[in-house]
Structures are given as C-alpha cells and as structure tokens.
Enzyme design. Structure first.
Site, PDB file in Angstrom:
ATOM      1  N   GLU A 157       5.775   0.969   6.422  1.00 13.62           N
ATOM      2  CA  GLU A 157       6.981   0.310   5.908  1.00 13.62           C
ATOM      3  C   GLU A 157       8.255   0.964   6.431  1.00 13.62           C
ATOM      4  OE1 GLU A 157       6.167   0.273   1.691  1.00 13.62           O
ATOM      5  OE2 GLU A 157       4.350  -0.918   2.054  1.00 13.62           O
ATOM      6  N   TYR A 176       6.021   4.844  -4.830  1.00 13.41           N
ATOM      7  CA  TYR A 176       4.580   5.108  -4.705  1.00 13.41           C
ATOM      8  C   TYR A 176       4.060   6.179  -5.658  1.00 13.41           C
ATOM      9  CZ  TYR A 176       4.030   1.807  -0.938  1.00 13.41           C
ATOM     10  OH  TYR A 176       3.962   0.635  -0.210  1.00 13.41           O
ATOM     11  N   PRO A 193       0.134 -13.445  -4.101  1.00 10.83           N
ATOM     12  CA  PRO A 193      -0.031 -12.029  -3.776  1.00 10.83           C
ATOM     13  C   PRO A 193      -0.897 -11.856  -2.539  1.00 10.83           C
ATOM     14  CG  PRO A 193      -0.303 -12.371  -6.120  1.00 10.83           C
ATOM     15  CD  PRO A 193      -0.229 -13.732  -5.507  1.00 10.83           C
ATOM     16  N   GLN A 249       9.639 -15.468  -2.180  1.00 14.65           N
ATOM     17  CA  GLN A 249       9.551 -15.469  -0.726  1.00 14.65           C
ATOM     18  C   GLN A 249       9.387 -16.897  -0.227  1.00 14.65           C
ATOM     19  OE1 GLN A 249       6.365 -12.624  -0.852  1.00 14.65           O
ATOM     20  NE2 GLN A 249       7.679 -10.954  -0.172  1.00 14.65           N
TER      21      GLN A 249
END
Length: 391
Positions: free
Chosen positions: A137, A95, A383, A207
């Site tokens: 998360e 981040y 996305p 994914q």
C-alpha cells in the site's frame, strides 16, 4: 520469515477457523468499533449490517492460514485488497489496532482452546501479513502521488454535470476543485467517493467504477440509485437526490485490478449485468478511441430497456467499430448457457461484471464451456475477499 513451529501451529487452527471464522470476525468488528468508533468513517456500514464484511474477513483469515507456508500464493489477493484499502484511505497505523482486536476476538470466541502458543503464533503471522499489506500500500500511495495530477488519500472534486443514463443510473462528471488535471488510470478501475450525509453520525465511502475512457479533465462515475430502504442505498440516494451540479465531493485516486489486458490481437468478450456495465464502458470507449481492430462481442443484460444504460452510446461506437457485435438481453430473454456458448469466442479474453448471482452463473458456465480461468476477468461489487466465491 515464520518459524516451522509457528507455521505448524497456524496450520493446526485451519479446522477451527473453518467452523468459527465468521463468529470470530463478528466479535472482532463489535469490539473494534466499541473501542475505535472513528473507524466507522472508513468501513462500509451496509456491509457490516449484512454480515458481508465479517464473512469476507473470515474467508481472508482462513485463506491466510491455509497458505501460511507459501504466502506468495495469496499475493494476488493481497494486491487486490490493497487496492481497496488505498481507495479507502487505510493507513499503516490502522494495522496494529486491527491485530490487537483480532487476537482478542480469537480468545473471546475460542476461550481456553486459544492457548498462549496459538495466540503467539497468530500474533507473529499477523505481523508478517500486515507488513506485506503495509509495504504494498505504501508503494501504491507513492505511485498515486507521483502521477501528473495525482494525490494520496482524498481530494475535493466538483460535480460538473449530472446525466441520466437509464431509469436508475445517473452519471456524475467530476472535475478537480483545484483545476488541476486528473491522473491517467487503467480502463476498468474505480474511485472512492466520501460523503457526509446530513443526519448521519459518520462519513460514508462508496467505490464506483470509472465509466469513461481516461481524459485529462474529468472523471465519470455512473451510479445506480438503490432502494431507499436498502442499507447500501444511502449514498446512492444522497448522490441522486441531494448532490447537485456545482457541489463538491471527496474523491480518492483510481485503483483496482479489473483492467483491460493490452493484447493487440486477442478477441474480447464483455458481459455486463445491470450497473456492472460501468467499468466495461471505460474499456469499450478506450478501444474505440484507440481505433482498435480487435474482435469485440458485448453482451448486456438488464431488467427492461428502460433499465439499460448507455445503449445509444454503444450503438454509436458500433458505427465506428465494425468489429463490434452488440446484443442486449432482458427479463423475457435472459443470457443463458446457449447464448454464452453461441456468442463467446473460446479464444477471447472475457470481462464480466454485474450482480453476484449473475456473475456466478456466467463465470461457472464459461469454465464449464472450457474457457480457462486465465481468460476470465471479473469485478465483484462487494468486499474483496468475496471474490473467492465466484472462482
């Protein structure tokens, strides 16, 4: 908490982000990958090449600016994107790097218009938003590890068997290489598969929805083979043509918010286009395993019968579920407004999954027919921030 001054400055940048957002995020990714090429092991290269990731991030930054005074409004999006991040293995240390290059891109694109006050305000705002993602998360990673058979990040699985479901879709049954059980998951969730393809410099992650009801021994994903010349097809072609039974794949823990609502009485409508049938198969198989008495309508769209996956399995389930109505639609008779009006119970929970254009048509038609946003659940392949386009 952000000061009112910071909030006001961020709000003042909304028109600029609306005009220059995609340009900023394009520069951001270019500069980020120049300095940190190792991050290309995480990001989807095809989405980068097509500009989809740049647009998605621009939409997310714009939404954050619009709602900066009430960030709780974007919490559902934060959770949704966090599921994607956890599935990809995003870590807290990523981040600050992203923040550094996002501010750099704002300065590069806006020049003198990006005053020190604006940059400082965005630095503060990004810090607050990043902390929210990191916190959400961290909880997800912890919950994944706590589950029986659970883990964080990636784990080796063995391809137990491959089964062709249609002309273009093949199922892969995946078993943990350490012979542990697989964790429970919610019907509709997905996993990430990470591969190192010979000749490619970086690892690639895709994914895939879990396409069968949860069980203790295997996951099943059902993968559409994309065109060889399609940038997004490299992984699917590799899986179809090179991965064999007995080979190992790296797999992430199940994630995702497109899941079956646990409402014992409410009718359900499933609407699937193409490979969008995969998460819905998990939901349907779960209802069948539970001997559900809910009224279920299943509308499946495919190019031709040869491209329609799982038809025999669904027909077999229909024999055990007299409350299941199943219809298939092909190019010569596509799902249209009349079919949706006739087939969709206006009191039902509706689950939609498929190509973007298909979903946008179906969802907008449902809304026009008076079905509320709360009733419509959908999964968009791409996305996470692209989901805003369909709402």
């Amino acid at each position: 908490m952000l000061s009112q001054e910071t909030i006001d400055i961020i709000k003042s940048t909304v028109p600029v982000l609306e005009e220059h957002g995609t340009q900023i995020t394009t520069v951001f990714y270019e500069e980020l990958f120049k300095a940190h090429p190792e991050l290309l092991n995480i990001f989807n290269h095809a989405n980068q090449a097509r500009g989809k990731q740049q647009t998605a991030l621009a939409n997310a930054v714009y939404a954050a600016a619009v709602h900066i005074d009430k960030l709780e409004a974007i919490l559902p999006t934060v959770v949704q994107i966090s599921h994607k991040h956890v599935s990809l293995g995003v870590k807290p240390e990523h981040y600050p790097v992203v923040g550094e290059y996002l501010l750099k891109a704002i300065k590069m694109v806006l020049g003198d218009a990006a005053t020190p006050q604006i940059l400082k305000a965005w630095e503060e705002a990004y810090g607050v938003i990043a902390d929210a993602f990191i916190g959400v998360e961290a909880n997800m990673y912890e919950e994944n590890e706590k589950k029986e058979g659970g883990w964080a990040f990636f784990k080796d699985f063995v391809v137990e068997k491959k089964v062709q479901e249609s002309n273009v879709i093949t199922s892969f049954y995946l078993k943990p290489a350490d012979s542990e059980r697989v964790p429970d998951f919610e019907p509709g969730q997905y996993i990430s598969v990470r591969v190192s393809i010979p000749g490619e410099k970086y690892m690639m992650i895709r994914q895939y929805s879990l396409s069968k009801t949860p069980s203790s021994d295997t996951f099943r994903i059902s993968v559409k083979k994309e065109d060889d010349n399609d940038p997004d097809g490299k992984v699917s072609v590799y899986l179809h043509e090179q991965v064999k039974e007995g080979d190992k794949l790296e797999v992430s823990a199940p994630a995702g918010v497109f899941t079956l609502e646990k409402n014992a009485d409410k009718p359900i409508t499933f609407i699937a286009g193409g490979v969008g049938i995969t998460p819905i198969m998990s939901m349907l198989e779960t209802l069948a395993a539970e001997d559900s008495k809910r009224e279920v309508v299943f509308l499946q769209a495919a190019r031709t019968p040869e491209f329609a996956a799982f038809t025999k399995q669904i027909q077999s389930i229909q024999e055990r579920m007299p409350n299941l109505t199943y219809q298939t639609y092909y190019e010569d008779k596509r799902i249209d407004e009349t079919i949706l009006k006739d087939m969709v119970n206006t009191d039902s929970d509706v689950y939609v999954c498929g190509p973007a254009g298909f979903m946008e048509f179906v969802i907008s038609t449902l809304y026009h027919a008076g079905i509320s946003k709360e009733q419509v659940h959908f999964e968009f392949f791409g996305p996470a921030a692209d989901l805003e386009k369909a709402q």
